[in-house]
Design a protein around this motif. Structure first.
Motif, PDB file in Angstrom:
ATOM      1  N   LYS A   1       0.852  -1.182   0.000  1.00  0.00           N
ATOM      2  CA  LYS A   1       0.000   0.000   0.000  1.00  0.00           C
ATOM      3  C   LYS A   1       0.889   1.234   0.000  1.00  0.00           C
ATOM      4  O   LYS A   1       1.773   1.357   0.857  1.00  0.00           O
ATOM      5  CB  LYS A   1      -0.910  -0.001   1.232  1.00  0.00           C
ATOM      6  N   ASP A   2       0.682   2.098  -0.966  1.00  0.00           N
ATOM      7  CA  ASP A   2       1.481   3.328  -1.078  1.00  0.00           C
ATOM      8  C   ASP A   2       2.976   3.025  -1.069  1.00  0.00           C
ATOM      9  O   ASP A   2       3.774   3.737  -0.441  1.00  0.00           O
ATOM     10  CB  ASP A   2       1.144   4.292   0.057  1.00  0.00           C
ATOM     11  N   GLY A   3       3.343   1.926  -1.731  1.00  0.00           N
ATOM     12  CA  GLY A   3       4.752   1.565  -1.853  1.00  0.00           C
ATOM     13  C   GLY A   3       5.347   0.861  -0.651  1.00  0.00           C
ATOM     14  O   GLY A   3       6.554   0.565  -0.626  1.00  0.00           O
ATOM     15  N   GLU A   4       4.539   0.579   0.383  1.00  0.00           N
ATOM     16  CA  GLU A   4       5.038  -0.084   1.587  1.00  0.00           C
ATOM     17  C   GLU A   4       4.482  -1.500   1.680  1.00  0.00           C
ATOM     18  O   GLU A   4       3.300  -1.740   1.421  1.00  0.00           O
ATOM     19  CB  GLU A   4       4.644   0.699   2.836  1.00  0.00           C
ATOM     20  N   ARG A   5       5.339  -2.444   2.022  1.00  0.00           N
ATOM     21  CA  ARG A   5       4.925  -3.838   2.176  1.00  0.00           C
ATOM     22  C   ARG A   5       4.279  -4.055   3.548  1.00  0.00           C
ATOM     23  O   ARG A   5       4.664  -3.413   4.525  1.00  0.00           O
ATOM     24  CB  ARG A   5       6.141  -4.779   2.054  1.00  0.00           C
ATOM     25  N   LEU A   6       3.326  -4.970   3.611  1.00  0.00           N
ATOM     26  CA  LEU A   6       2.710  -5.320   4.889  1.00  0.00           C
ATOM     27  C   LEU A   6       3.594  -6.379   5.546  1.00  0.00           C
ATOM     28  O   LEU A   6       3.288  -7.568   5.583  1.00  0.00           O
ATOM     29  CB  LEU A   6       1.288  -5.832   4.679  1.00  0.00           C
ATOM     30  N   SER A   7       4.717  -5.886   6.067  1.00  0.00           N
ATOM     31  CA  SER A   7       5.743  -6.749   6.644  1.00  0.00           C
ATOM     32  C   SER A   7       5.905  -6.421   8.117  1.00  0.00           C
ATOM     33  O   SER A   7       6.155  -5.265   8.489  1.00  0.00           O
ATOM     34  CB  SER A   7       7.074  -6.542   5.912  1.00  0.00           C
ATOM     35  N   LEU A   8       5.763  -7.437   8.953  1.00  0.00           N
ATOM     36  CA  LEU A   8       5.786  -7.274  10.406  1.00  0.00           C
ATOM     37  C   LEU A   8       6.868  -8.151  11.025  1.00  0.00           C
ATOM     38  O   LEU A   8       7.350  -9.091  10.381  1.00  0.00           O
ATOM     39  CB  LEU A   8       4.420  -7.649  10.992  1.00  0.00           C
ATOM     40  N   THR A   9       7.223  -7.843  12.273  1.00  0.00           N
ATOM     41  CA  THR A   9       8.289  -8.562  12.981  1.00  0.00           C
ATOM     42  C   THR A   9       7.797  -9.049  14.326  1.00  0.00           C
ATOM     43  O   THR A   9       7.017  -8.373  15.001  1.00  0.00           O
ATOM     44  CB  THR A   9       9.509  -7.629  13.194  1.00  0.00           C
ATOM     45  N   VAL A  10       8.264 -10.235  14.706  1.00  0.00           N
ATOM     46  CA  VAL A  10       8.000 -10.760  16.042  1.00  0.00           C
ATOM     47  C   VAL A  10       9.248 -11.485  16.521  1.00  0.00           C
ATOM     48  O   VAL A  10       9.961 -12.099  15.716  1.00  0.00           O
ATOM     49  CB  VAL A  10       6.785 -11.714  16.031  1.00  0.00           C
ATOM     50  N   TYR A  11       9.530 -11.388  17.802  1.00  0.00           N
ATOM     51  CA  TYR A  11      10.671 -12.097  18.374  1.00  0.00           C
ATOM     52  C   TYR A  11      10.220 -13.407  19.015  1.00  0.00           C
ATOM     53  O   TYR A  11       9.164 -13.470  19.662  1.00  0.00           O
ATOM     54  CB  TYR A  11      11.362 -11.252  19.449  1.00  0.00           C
ATOM     55  N   GLU A  12      11.031 -14.437  18.827  1.00  0.00           N
ATOM     56  CA  GLU A  12      10.831 -15.676  19.566  1.00  0.00           C
ATOM     57  C   GLU A  12      10.845 -15.363  21.060  1.00  0.00           C
ATOM     58  O   GLU A  12      11.632 -14.551  21.535  1.00  0.00           O
ATOM     59  CB  GLU A  12      11.970 -16.643  19.230  1.00  0.00           C
ATOM     60  N   ALA A  13       9.941 -15.996  21.812  1.00  0.00           N
ATOM     61  CA  ALA A  13       9.863 -15.789  23.258  1.00  0.00           C
ATOM     62  C   ALA A  13      10.395 -17.025  23.961  1.00  0.00           C
ATOM     63  O   ALA A  13       9.726 -18.054  24.012  1.00  0.00           O
ATOM     64  CB  ALA A  13       8.424 -15.518  23.672  1.00  0.00           C
ATOM     65  N   LYS A  14      11.590 -16.938  24.492  1.00  0.00           N
ATOM     66  CA  LYS A  14      12.239 -18.103  25.097  1.00  0.00           C
ATOM     67  C   LYS A  14      11.419 -18.752  26.218  1.00  0.00           C
ATOM     68  O   LYS A  14      11.409 -19.980  26.336  1.00  0.00           O
ATOM     69  CB  LYS A  14      13.629 -17.711  25.624  1.00  0.00           C
ATOM     70  N   PRO A  15      10.711 -17.974  27.072  1.00  0.00           N
ATOM     71  CA  PRO A  15       9.955 -18.635  28.138  1.00  0.00           C
ATOM     72  C   PRO A  15       8.748 -19.421  27.641  1.00  0.00           C
ATOM     73  O   PRO A  15       8.221 -20.274  28.349  1.00  0.00           O
ATOM     74  CB  PRO A  15       9.503 -17.466  29.030  1.00  0.00           C
ATOM     75  N   GLN A  16       8.265 -19.127  26.427  1.00  0.00           N
ATOM     76  CA  GLN A  16       7.065 -19.791  25.927  1.00  0.00           C
ATOM     77  C   GLN A  16       7.433 -21.104  25.223  1.00  0.00           C
ATOM     78  O   GLN A  16       8.409 -21.174  24.476  1.00  0.00           O
ATOM     79  CB  GLN A  16       6.330 -18.913  24.940  1.00  0.00           C
ATOM     80  N   PRO A  17       6.635 -22.163  25.418  1.00  0.00           N
ATOM     81  CA  PRO A  17       6.965 -23.456  24.825  1.00  0.00           C
ATOM     82  C   PRO A  17       6.948 -23.406  23.298  1.00  0.00           C
ATOM     83  O   PRO A  17       6.010 -22.891  22.693  1.00  0.00           O
ATOM     84  CB  PRO A  17       5.874 -24.390  25.364  1.00  0.00           C
ATOM     85  N   LEU A  18       8.016 -23.915  22.711  1.00  0.00           N
ATOM     86  CA  LEU A  18       8.137 -24.036  21.255  1.00  0.00           C
ATOM     87  C   LEU A  18       7.719 -22.748  20.544  1.00  0.00           C
ATOM     88  O   LEU A  18       7.010 -22.768  19.538  1.00  0.00           O
ATOM     89  CB  LEU A  18       7.321 -25.225  20.764  1.00  0.00           C
ATOM     90  N   SER A  19       8.180 -21.629  21.068  1.00  0.00           N
ATOM     91  CA  SER A  19       7.802 -20.330  20.520  1.00  0.00           C
ATOM     92  C   SER A  19       8.237 -20.183  19.067  1.00  0.00           C
ATOM     93  O   SER A  19       7.463 -19.723  18.213  1.00  0.00           O
ATOM     94  CB  SER A  19       8.411 -19.211  21.362  1.00  0.00           C
ATOM     95  N   LYS A  20       9.455 -20.578  18.761  1.00  0.00           N
ATOM     96  CA  LYS A  20       9.963 -20.417  17.395  1.00  0.00           C
ATOM     97  C   LYS A  20       9.113 -21.195  16.405  1.00  0.00           C
ATOM     98  O   LYS A  20       8.710 -20.677  15.351  1.00  0.00           O
ATOM     99  CB  LYS A  20      11.423 -20.888  17.329  1.00  0.00           C
TER     100      LYS A  20
END
Length: 544
Positions: free
Chosen positions: A384-403
Motif C-alpha cells: 500500500k502506497d509503496g510499503e509492504r505489509l511486513s511485520l516482525t515478532v521475536y521468539e519468546a524463550k519462556p514460551q513453549p516451542l515459541s519459534k
C-alpha cells in the motif's frame, strides 16, 4: 533411596549432552504425581532439572517460572490458594476480615513462625513486606508488585495482628497474599538493593518456607536444604512438620534432549518443561507427565496498534482471522494445550467465550485487507502506497516451542498476504526492540495468575503493558476489574475487557499454556501451586 549430589549429576548430564540423546511425541497430563501406596519416606536428595536459570528472587519480580519455582519453596505466604478449588485458605494468617468495599484487610497471624535466620515472622515483619511490595522502594530499586493494587499503608495492631488499607477498593488483595509475588522474607532481606536479589545472591535471601538455598553456582545450579524447624504448612495439608526431602539439587539444563535423557536414565527425578514432542516418550517409558494449568492470560500474540501498519482496525482483524490456532495445537502441541477461546484461559477467573468473534476465516481476512487498501504484490505480500505489509515478532524463550509456533503463524499469515519475520530471542538488540512497537509490532507472551486481576497485569499501561498501549479506555476497563469489590460485577468487568480486546482486535489468542513436568515413577507427592509452579514440600522418593 535417591541421594545424589550435584557434581556427579552435572557430569552425567554433560555426558548425555555429548551423546545427543533424542526424544519422541505427545501424551496426557495431570496436576500432580499419583498417590503412592505406603507411607511417605523421609530423607534423600531430589534432582530437579530446570529449563532456564533464574534471574531474581525478589518476589514481586518472580513471575518468570524459574524465579517463581524457587520462591515458591523458600517462602511461606499469608494465605494458600487451593490449586483445585482456588479457594483461599489460612497459612501464616489464621483468619482475616475485609471491609465491605475491600479497602481494609486485617489478618491474624500464627505466633510460631520464623524466618530461616531464626527471627520471628510477626506483624511488624509482615507489614514491612507488604509496604515494600505495595509501595516499592525507589532508593533500593524495589518495584511495586503487579499483584497488589491501590495499596496505601499498613498498621501493626499488635504482635500477631496487622491491618492494610487501600486508597481504592482492592478486591484482588486477598488472593495476592497467596501468590509467590507476596512471599514473606525477613526484614533484613528487604533492605537489599534489587540487584542483590539476583543470581549470585540466592543463599543470602532469608525466607520463611520449608527450604533454604545453601549453595549456588551462578546460572548452573542451586542446592536447597529442608528446614528442620519448619512446622507451619497450611492447616488443610495432611502433612505437617518439615519437608520429607532432605534436599533438592536444582540444575539448569537448557537442552530438551538432555533433560529428557537424564530423567529416563535415572539421573534426574523431576524435570520442568517437557516439550510437547517429548510427552509420549516420557509417558510410554512409565514416567509421569504433570501438566498443570496456568489459569491466566493465554499464550497469545499482542498486536501493538501504535505501529502505523497495525493502526487500522481492519488490518488487525485480518490478522486475528488469518491465524489458525487449532492448526498450531494440532501440528505442534498436545491435548495438554487447549485451543484458546478468549484472551483468558477457560480455567481463569472472569473468563468468557470469545471464540465466535476470533474464528479462523482467511477469506474474511482477505476481504478486510482489500477494504483497507492493501493489495497483493508480485511476491504475494500485500502493499500500500509503496510499503509492504511486513511485520516482525521475536521468539519468546519462556514460551513453549515459541519459534515453531511463530514460524507456523508466519506461514498462515503469508497465505493472506502478510509477511511475518520471526527473529531469534538472543539478538543483540532484543531487549530494546521488544519495547519499541515500530521494531516489534507483534509480541508473544502469557501470564499466569488465578485471579481476575491477571488481565490487568498483562495489558495495563503501568503493569506489563505488553501491547505498549496508549488506549485510555482499555486502562479504564482494566482498572474496573481491579477495583470492583462485588465478585459478580468483577467478573462482568473482566468480560468487558475481553469483549473490548476482541472488538479492537488487539490480541491473537493461541492456546492455554500449561507448565509440563516429568517425574520418575518412584517420586510421589510432587505437585504445583495454583498457577503451576513446583511445590516440593510434600514430595518424597520411594526406596529403590
Amino acid at each position: 533411596m535417591s541421594t545424589k549430589n550435584t557434581r556427579p549429576i552435572a557430569a552425567g548430564i554433560a555426558a548425555l549432552a555429548a551423546a545427543g540423546l533424542l526424544a519422541g511425541c505427545a501424551a496426557q497430563g495431570a496436576q500432580g504425581t499419583a498417590d503412592a501406596a505406603g507411607d511417605p519416606v523421609t530423607g534423600g536428595t531430589l534432582t530437579y532439572l530446570e529449563h532456564q536459570p533464574h534471574t531474581t528472587l525478589y518476589p514481586p519480580q518472580a513471575g518468570f517460572y524459574p524465579n517463581g519455582g524457587i520462591v515458591n519453596n523458600i517462602t511461606a505466604r499469608l494465605t494458600w490458594q487451593d490449586p483445585e478449588t482456588l479457594e483461599i485458605e489460612p497459612w501464616v494468617a489464621t483468619e482475616w476480615s475485609v471491609n465491605e468495599d475491600a479497602t481494609e484487610y486485617t489478618f491474624e497471624l500464627r505466633d510460631d513462625v520464623t524466618f530461616s535466620d531464626g527471627t520471628p515472622l510477626d506483624a511488624a515483619a509482615v507489614a514491612k513486606n507488604f509496604d515494600i511490595y505495595g509501595l516499592g522502594d525507589e532508593a533500593l530499586g524495589l518495584t511495586v508488585s503487579e499483584a497488589i493494587n491501590n495499596y496505601a499503608a499498613s498498621e501493626v495492631v499488635d504482635a500477631d495482628t496487622v491491618t492494610f488499607t487501600f486508597s481504592a477498593p482492592a478486591p484482588g488483595f486477598l488472593q495476592a497474599t497467596s501468590t509467590i509475588n507476596s512471599g514473606l522474607v525477613s526484614p533484613e532481606t528487604l533492605d537489599r538493593k534489587l540487584e542483590d536479589w539476583g543470581a549470585g545472591s540466592s543463599t543470602e535471601i532469608v525466607g520463611s518456607g520449608p527450604f533454604v538455598v545453601t549453595e549456588e553456582e551462578i546460572g548452573t545450579s542451586l542446592h536447597l536444604e529442608a528446614r528442620e524447624d519448619y512446622d507451619w504448612a497450611p492447616p488443610s495439608f495432611e502433612h505437617q512438620g518439615r519437608a520429607y526431602l532432605d534436599a533438592i539439587d536444582l540444575i539448569v539444563t537448557p537442552e530438551d534432549s538432555v533433560r529428557i535423557g537424564s530423567l529416563l536414565a535415572g539421573q534426574a527425578d523431576v524435570i520442568r518443561y517437557v516439550q510437547a514432542f517429548d510427552e509420549a516418550q516420557v509417558a510410554d517409558a512409565g514416567f509421569e507427565i504433570v501438566a498443570a494449568p496456568t489459569r491466566g492470560v493465554n499464550n497469545s500474540l499482542g498486536l501493538r496498534f501504535t505501529n502505523p501498519l497495525l493502526s487500522d482496525l481492519r488490518v488487525r482483524q485480518a490478522l486475528v482471522h488469518g491465524v489458525d490456532a487449532q492448526e498450531v495445537v494440532d501440528t505442534i502441541f498436545t491435548e495438554n494445550y487447549p485451543v484458546a477461546t478468549s484472551q483468558l484461559a477457560a480455567t481463569a477467573k472472569g473468563y468468557t467465550d470469545e471464540s465466535a468473534a476470533l474464528a479462523f476465516d482467511p477469506e474474511l481476512s482477505e476481504e478486510l485487507l482489500d477494504e483497507a487498501g492493501w493489495t497483493p504484490g508480485a511476491d504475494g505480500i500485500r502493499e500500500k502506497d509503496g510499503e509492504r505489509l511486513s511485520l516482525t515478532v521475536y521468539e519468546a524463550k519462556p514460551q513453549p516451542l515459541s519459534k515453531q509456533t511463530l514460524e507456523l503463524v508466519s506461514q498462515q499469515l503469508a497465505k493472506i498476504g502478510v509477511e511475518l519475520e520471526v527473529k531469534a530471542a538472543d539478538a543483540g538488540s532484543y531487549a530494546e526492540d521488544i519495547l519499541d512497537p515500530l521494531k516489534t509490532p507483534l509480541y508473544h507472551s502469557m501470564v499466569g495468575r488465578a485471579d481476575n486481576d491477571v488481565i490487568k497485569s498483562q495489558y495495563f499501561t503501568k503493569n506489563r503493558n505488553t501491547l505498549l498501549s496508549d488506549d485510555a479506555k482499555l486502562d479504564e476497563l482494566l482498572l474496573a476489574v481491579a477495583s470492583e469489590p462485588d465478585p459478580a460485577k468483577r467478573d462482568e468487568a473482566s468480560v468487558a475487557v475481553q469483549d473490548y480486546l476482541t472488538e479492537q482486535a488487539y490480541v491473537i489468542p493461541l492456546f492455554e499454556e500449561p507448565q509440563v513436568y516429568g517425574a520418575a515413577p518412584y517420586v510421589h507427592g510432587f505437585t504445583t501451586e495454583a498457577v503451576a509452579r513446583p511445590l516440593f514440600y510434600d514430595t518424597w522418593v520411594a526406596k529403590q
